[in-house]
Design a protein around this motif. Structure first.
Motif, PDB file in Angstrom:
ATOM      1  N   LEU A  98       0.829  -1.205   0.000  1.00 10.34           N
ATOM      2  CA  LEU A  98       0.000   0.000   0.000  1.00 10.34           C
ATOM      3  C   LEU A  98       0.864   1.256   0.000  1.00 10.34           C
ATOM      4  O   LEU A  98       0.566   2.222  -0.716  1.00 10.34           O
ATOM      5  N   GLN A  99       1.927   1.246   0.758  1.00 10.58           N
ATOM      6  CA  GLN A  99       2.842   2.397   0.777  1.00 10.58           C
ATOM      7  C   GLN A  99       3.516   2.579  -0.583  1.00 10.58           C
ATOM      8  O   GLN A  99       3.647   3.699  -1.079  1.00 10.58           O
ATOM      9  N   GLU A 102       0.961   3.945  -3.236  1.00  9.29           N
ATOM     10  CA  GLU A 102       0.248   5.185  -2.886  1.00  9.29           C
ATOM     11  C   GLU A 102       0.420   6.227  -3.994  1.00  9.29           C
ATOM     12  O   GLU A 102       1.532   6.491  -4.439  1.00  9.29           O
ATOM     13  N   HIS A 126      -5.545   3.927   3.672  1.00 10.39           N
ATOM     14  CA  HIS A 126      -5.108   3.851   2.277  1.00 10.39           C
ATOM     15  C   HIS A 126      -6.338   3.717   1.393  1.00 10.39           C
ATOM     16  O   HIS A 126      -6.958   2.660   1.333  1.00 10.39           O
TER      17      HIS A 126
END
Length: 167
Positions: A98-99, A102, A126
């Motif tokens: 997810l990071q 992004e 997120h």
């Protein structure tokens, strides 16, 4: 095997337990011995107790890192566009994905045992964690072949990949 995966997921988030770790050695040693029912039954009962502690440890790790899960409505429709489906149990792997995605326009979907990830407040932040695709881990063999996107497996709940998606 499953308990070892859960213990590893907890360890990655900073939680370990000496009783859980010691049981892995005891259990592996027992595999090589010719044990009868009188020796195996207490070992299996101990496994159940240690597994319960391991699940408590994983819960402590997950809630400590991602917050206490809350009831959450999870969409089941796959939206148009680039996406990745994540299966397994490793919330840290999901968090890293997810990071890394992004702001890139890539939607992330869960599959199988990863579905509860949607309930953790820190993961819910997120906005591109958008839904769930498919059912339980044992359905992946048919569901993944029909999935038109990338697949990330994060733990031991994987079947032999079919020719249609193993690349």
């Amino acid at each position: 095997k499953g308990m070892a995966a859960y213990a590893h997921h907890a360890m990655v988030l900073g939680k370990t337990d000496n009783t859980v770790n010691a049981f892995f050695f005891e259990g592996m040693r027992a595999i090589g011995e010719n044990l009868g029912m009188d020796e195996l039954l207490p070992l299996v009962i101990k496994l159940g107790n240690v597994n319960l502690r391991c699940m408590e440890l994983l819960d402590e790790a997950n809630t400590g890192h991602y917050g206490t899960p809350v009831p959450t409505v999870v969409p089941l429709m796959v939206e148009k566009g680039p996406f990745i489906v994540v299966s397994g149990h490793d919330l840290r792997d999901l968090e890293l994905l997810l990071q890394q995605t992004e702001g890139k326009g890539v939607n992330i979907y869960t599959h199988g045992e990863m579905l509860p990830a949607h309930a953790y407040p820190e993961l819910k932040k997120h906005k591109h964690l958008v839904g769930n695709y498919g059912g339980a881990w044992q359905d992946q063999i048919k569901e993944f072949d029909a999935f038109p996107g990338a697949i990330l497996m994060t733990t031991n709940c994987i079947q032999r990949p079919a020719e249609g998606y193993k690349g």
